[in-house]
Design a protein around this motif. Structure first.
Motif, PDB file in Angstrom:
ATOM      1  N   HIS C  68       0.834  -1.211   0.000  1.00  0.00           N
ATOM      2  CA  HIS C  68       0.000   0.000   0.000  1.00  0.00           C
ATOM      3  C   HIS C  68       0.868   1.261   0.000  1.00  0.00           C
ATOM      4  O   HIS C  68       0.674   2.173  -0.805  1.00  0.00           O
ATOM      5  CB  HIS C  68      -0.918   0.001   1.224  1.00  0.00           C
ATOM      6  CG  HIS C  68      -1.606   1.304   1.479  1.00  0.00           C
ATOM      7  ND1 HIS C  68      -0.938   2.420   1.948  1.00  0.00           N
ATOM      8  CD2 HIS C  68      -2.897   1.692   1.336  1.00  0.00           C
ATOM      9  CE1 HIS C  68      -1.784   3.429   2.076  1.00  0.00           C
ATOM     10  NE2 HIS C  68      -2.978   3.011   1.714  1.00  0.00           N
ATOM     11  N   SER C  69       1.822   1.304   0.907  1.00  0.00           N
ATOM     12  CA  SER C  69       2.578   2.549   1.091  1.00  0.00           C
ATOM     13  C   SER C  69       3.485   2.868  -0.090  1.00  0.00           C
ATOM     14  O   SER C  69       3.648   4.033  -0.453  1.00  0.00           O
ATOM     15  CB  SER C  69       3.386   2.491   2.394  1.00  0.00           C
ATOM     16  OG  SER C  69       2.506   2.597   3.496  1.00  0.00           O
ATOM     17  N   THR C  76      -0.171   4.042   5.657  1.00  0.00           N
ATOM     18  CA  THR C  76      -1.490   3.401   5.707  1.00  0.00           C
ATOM     19  C   THR C  76      -2.404   4.145   6.684  1.00  0.00           C
ATOM     20  O   THR C  76      -3.623   4.131   6.521  1.00  0.00           O
ATOM     21  CB  THR C  76      -1.378   1.930   6.148  1.00  0.00           C
ATOM     22  OG1 THR C  76      -0.566   1.846   7.330  1.00  0.00           O
ATOM     23  CG2 THR C  76      -0.746   1.070   5.055  1.00  0.00           C
ATOM     24  N   LYS C  77      -1.805   4.792   7.684  1.00  0.00           N
ATOM     25  CA  LYS C  77      -2.616   5.535   8.654  1.00  0.00           C
ATOM     26  C   LYS C  77      -3.382   6.685   8.006  1.00  0.00           C
ATOM     27  O   LYS C  77      -4.442   7.089   8.485  1.00  0.00           O
ATOM     28  CB  LYS C  77      -1.736   6.060   9.794  1.00  0.00           C
ATOM     29  CG  LYS C  77      -2.552   6.636  10.941  1.00  0.00           C
ATOM     30  CD  LYS C  77      -1.680   7.022  12.121  1.00  0.00           C
ATOM     31  CE  LYS C  77      -2.539   7.328  13.350  1.00  0.00           C
ATOM     32  NZ  LYS C  77      -3.567   8.349  13.090  1.00  0.00           N
ATOM     33  N   TYR C  78      -2.837   7.231   6.937  1.00  0.00           N
ATOM     34  CA  TYR C  78      -3.540   8.301   6.227  1.00  0.00           C
ATOM     35  C   TYR C  78      -4.931   7.825   5.818  1.00  0.00           C
ATOM     36  O   TYR C  78      -5.931   8.521   6.010  1.00  0.00           O
ATOM     37  CB  TYR C  78      -2.732   8.722   4.997  1.00  0.00           C
ATOM     38  CG  TYR C  78      -3.452   9.707   4.099  1.00  0.00           C
ATOM     39  CD1 TYR C  78      -3.426  11.062   4.360  1.00  0.00           C
ATOM     40  CD2 TYR C  78      -4.164   9.251   2.983  1.00  0.00           C
ATOM     41  CE1 TYR C  78      -4.083  11.963   3.543  1.00  0.00           C
ATOM     42  CE2 TYR C  78      -4.827  10.148   2.151  1.00  0.00           C
ATOM     43  CZ  TYR C  78      -4.788  11.499   2.441  1.00  0.00           C
ATOM     44  OH  TYR C  78      -5.448  12.368   1.628  1.00  0.00           O
ATOM     45  N   HIS C  79      -4.993   6.624   5.281  1.00  0.00           N
ATOM     46  CA  HIS C  79      -6.283   6.100   4.838  1.00  0.00           C
ATOM     47  C   HIS C  79      -7.105   5.557   6.014  1.00  0.00           C
ATOM     48  O   HIS C  79      -8.332   5.599   5.992  1.00  0.00           O
ATOM     49  CB  HIS C  79      -6.076   5.047   3.748  1.00  0.00           C
ATOM     50  CG  HIS C  79      -5.650   5.654   2.436  1.00  0.00           C
ATOM     51  ND1 HIS C  79      -4.419   5.445   1.871  1.00  0.00           N
ATOM     52  CD2 HIS C  79      -6.297   6.524   1.607  1.00  0.00           C
ATOM     53  CE1 HIS C  79      -4.333   6.139   0.729  1.00  0.00           C
ATOM     54  NE2 HIS C  79      -5.444   6.792   0.551  1.00  0.00           N
ATOM     55  N   GLU C  80      -6.417   5.027   7.039  1.00  0.00           N
ATOM     56  CA  GLU C  80      -7.147   4.610   8.244  1.00  0.00           C
ATOM     57  C   GLU C  80      -7.904   5.797   8.833  1.00  0.00           C
ATOM     58  O   GLU C  80      -9.074   5.673   9.214  1.00  0.00           O
ATOM     59  CB  GLU C  80      -6.165   4.048   9.289  1.00  0.00           C
ATOM     60  CG  GLU C  80      -6.867   3.661  10.590  1.00  0.00           C
ATOM     61  CD  GLU C  80      -5.930   3.045  11.632  1.00  0.00           C
ATOM     62  OE1 GLU C  80      -4.836   2.579  11.255  1.00  0.00           O
ATOM     63  OE2 GLU C  80      -6.304   3.030  12.818  1.00  0.00           O
ATOM     64  N   GLY C 101       0.712   1.077  10.231  1.00  0.00           N
ATOM     65  CA  GLY C 101       1.811   0.126  10.248  1.00  0.00           C
ATOM     66  C   GLY C 101       2.559   0.040   8.931  1.00  0.00           C
ATOM     67  O   GLY C 101       3.549  -0.667   8.808  1.00  0.00           O
ATOM     68  N   GLY C 102       2.098   0.793   7.931  1.00  0.00           N
ATOM     69  CA  GLY C 102       2.804   0.864   6.651  1.00  0.00           C
ATOM     70  C   GLY C 102       3.269   2.288   6.404  1.00  0.00           C
ATOM     71  O   GLY C 102       2.508   3.225   6.601  1.00  0.00           O
ATOM     72  N   SER C 123      -1.362   0.699  16.255  1.00  0.00           N
ATOM     73  CA  SER C 123      -0.573   1.873  16.650  1.00  0.00           C
ATOM     74  C   SER C 123       0.858   1.456  17.012  1.00  0.00           C
ATOM     75  O   SER C 123       1.820   2.181  16.739  1.00  0.00           O
ATOM     76  CB  SER C 123      -1.234   2.587  17.832  1.00  0.00           C
ATOM     77  OG  SER C 123      -1.345   1.713  18.936  1.00  0.00           O
ATOM     78  N   GLU C 124       0.989   0.281  17.607  1.00  0.00           N
ATOM     79  CA  GLU C 124       2.333  -0.235  17.905  1.00  0.00           C
ATOM     80  C   GLU C 124       3.062  -0.622  16.622  1.00  0.00           C
ATOM     81  O   GLU C 124       4.269  -0.380  16.471  1.00  0.00           O
ATOM     82  CB  GLU C 124       2.237  -1.444  18.844  1.00  0.00           C
ATOM     83  CG  GLU C 124       1.741  -1.084  20.233  1.00  0.00           C
ATOM     84  CD  GLU C 124       1.333  -2.294  21.068  1.00  0.00           C
ATOM     85  OE1 GLU C 124       1.427  -2.208  22.304  1.00  0.00           O
ATOM     86  OE2 GLU C 124       0.907  -3.330  20.495  1.00  0.00           O
ATOM     87  N   ASP C 125       2.319  -1.260  15.708  1.00  0.00           N
ATOM     88  CA  ASP C 125       2.921  -1.574  14.406  1.00  0.00           C
ATOM     89  C   ASP C 125       3.486  -0.301  13.779  1.00  0.00           C
ATOM     90  O   ASP C 125       4.581  -0.308  13.203  1.00  0.00           O
ATOM     91  CB  ASP C 125       1.867  -2.172  13.456  1.00  0.00           C
ATOM     92  CG  ASP C 125       1.368  -3.549  13.892  1.00  0.00           C
ATOM     93  OD1 ASP C 125       2.069  -4.228  14.673  1.00  0.00           O
ATOM     94  OD2 ASP C 125       0.277  -3.946  13.434  1.00  0.00           O
ATOM     95  N   GLY C 126       2.726   0.784  13.910  1.00  0.00           N
ATOM     96  CA  GLY C 126       3.157   2.055  13.335  1.00  0.00           C
ATOM     97  C   GLY C 126       4.427   2.580  13.983  1.00  0.00           C
ATOM     98  O   GLY C 126       5.328   3.095  13.301  1.00  0.00           O
TER      99      GLY C 126
END
Lengths: 142, 142, 142, 142
Positions: C68-69, C76-80, C101-102, C123-126
C-alpha cells in the motif's frame, strides 16, 4: 494437555536467519546475486532477502521455488529432472516450479519449511540453497 | 536431532474427524444443514463436509471463516463485533471475514488449526463450531 | 550515456537490513512479535522477517501494508484516518489497506521503498515501522 | 542527503513516448497494427497504445511480454529460443512469456524499463520493439 496430540519441530526466525546467512555466504563466495526465501511449513514467509542487482523475476521465482518445495515435499530439481526426461505432464500440475533451487527443509523426518533461491544459473541456485540446508544440519548435529 | 528446535502439537485427521462429528451432531440436533471446514495450522484444508441442502455460498464461506481464524488467531465473531460497533477499518483488512462461525483451535497455547461453519444463521454457525472445539477439549482432558 | 535521463536513489539490501534491525529492536524492547516487510520502489520484496509467535495473518498484512505505502506514497494511517472519519469510499479503492503500520520510505523527495509491520496493535505496528524509517534518516544524516 | 544511497537512471513519460513513437512508425511503415506497452523498471505501466484493428489478445500479450522483459532482464526471444531448442523446463517458470516482442530497456547497465509489442508475427513484433529501443539509444547518444 496436548499429550494426546502428535508434536513436530518448527523453524524459528533465529534458525531461518542461520540458514539464510549460510546461503548468502555461499552466493557471495561465488560472486553471485540471488534472492533467498525461507518458508515455514505453513507455506507462509518466514525470512527473505534480495541481494543487490537481483532481477525482479528472481524475487518471484525464489518465493515460488520455496512454495513448491514446502508443498510437494520435494526439491524443485526432482520435477525439473522429470521434465528434462520428457515428462511434460509435470508442467500441467498446479503450483509446479520445475527449476532447481528449491529444497524442503527436513528435520526428524518432518518438512519444517523450505528454502528457495533464484538469480544465478539454476544449478548454482541449487548449490546456494543446499548450503543453507547443510548449515541447519550442522547446527542440529553440533 | 531436533532437540535444538521447538516443537508444537499438530492436528491429525482422526482428531479432525472427532471435531467435525461433534459439530455435525449439533447441526442435526437443531435440524440445520451446514458446511464444516477444518484447517491445519498451515491454513491448508484438513477435513471438509457439506451436509445435504447446504448452499454453494456456504461452502466458500465455511472455508473463508476457517481461513480467517487460523490466520488471525481469532474467532470471526471478534471482528464481527468490531464492525457491529462501528469500526469499519476492519473491513479493509486483507483476509477479513467478520461473520460468526469461525474459531481457532488452540491446544497448549498454540493455534493448531481452525474450524469454519456456514449454512445457518451466523450465531447458529458459531454454536456448531463451538461444539466441535469443545469435543476436542473434552477428548484432550479425558 | 544516461546524462539525459533523470536519476533517483535506490534502497540496497544493506540499508534494508539496517531499517529492519531498528524495527526489530523496537519490537523486542516492547516485548512484541511482528512481521516486518521492506519493499523496494518497484513494489517487489527486498527484505522480510517474521518474528516467532506472529500469526499467519500478520505475514500477509505486513506485506499488504508495505505494498500500500509504496503504491500510494502514503502511510497506511492516512487512509485509516479517512475511514475512521466516516469516509467509507476508501474501502472500495483497489489495493487499499487502511490500517496503521505501513510507511513509505522517502529519500530526497523520492519514494525509494516502504516498510510494513503487523502483529501488534496497529498503533504499535506504526511505531515499529517508524523506528525503522528513523534509523534510515539517522544513517543518511550521519 | 541520499549521497549514501546508490542512484540509477529512470524512464520519464517523455522518453517513453519517444520510444513508442519510433515503434509505431515502424509498424505503420510495414502496414501492421500492434499494441505497444512500455513499463518502468518497477513493472508498472508507463505508456500504452493499441493501434486500430489490433486484437484483444494482443493487448494482454504486449503487456505480458513487457512484464517478462523487465522482470527477467531478458528479451522474450531468449526464452523462446530455449523452448524452440527443446528446453521445456522454461515453460514451467513463473511469469514466463517465451514469444519474441519483449525487450528490456537498458541504460548504463541498468534495466530502466521494458517494451512489449504484440499484434503481428512475433518476429515483426520483435522488430517493432527493437525500433523503439534503438530510438532511445540514438537519443541518448545524440
Amino acid at each position: 494437555m496436548a499429550h494426546k496430540l502428535e508434536t513436530r519441530p518448527v523453524l524459528t526466525l533465529a534458525v531461518a536467519k542461520l540458514i539464510a546467512a549460510a546461503a548468502e555466504e555461499k552466493a557471495l563466495k561465488h560472486g553471485l546475486s540471488v534472492a533467498i526465501a525461507i518458508l515455514s511449513d505453513s507455506g507462509k514467509l518466514l525470512y527473505f532477502q534480495r541481494m543487490d542487482n537481483t532481477s525482479n523475476a528472481s524475487v518471484d521465482i525464489a518465493l515460488a521455488k520455496a512454495q513448491h518445495s514446502v508443498n510437494f515435499h520435494r526439491p524443485t530439481k526432482y520435477h525439473e529432472d522429470l521434465v528434462s526426461g520428457g515428462n511434460n505432464i509435470v508442467l500441467g500440475v498446479p503450483g509446479m516450479v520445475p527449476l532447481e533451487g528449491g529444497l524442503p527443509i527436513r528435520v526428524d523426518g518432518y518438512v519444517v519449511g523450505s528454502i528457495g533461491v533464484s538469480g544465478a544459473k539454476s544449478s548454482e541456485d541449487g548449490e546456494i540453497a543446499e548450503a543453507g540446508v547443510q548449515a541447519l544440519q550442522a547446527y542440529l548435529a553440533g
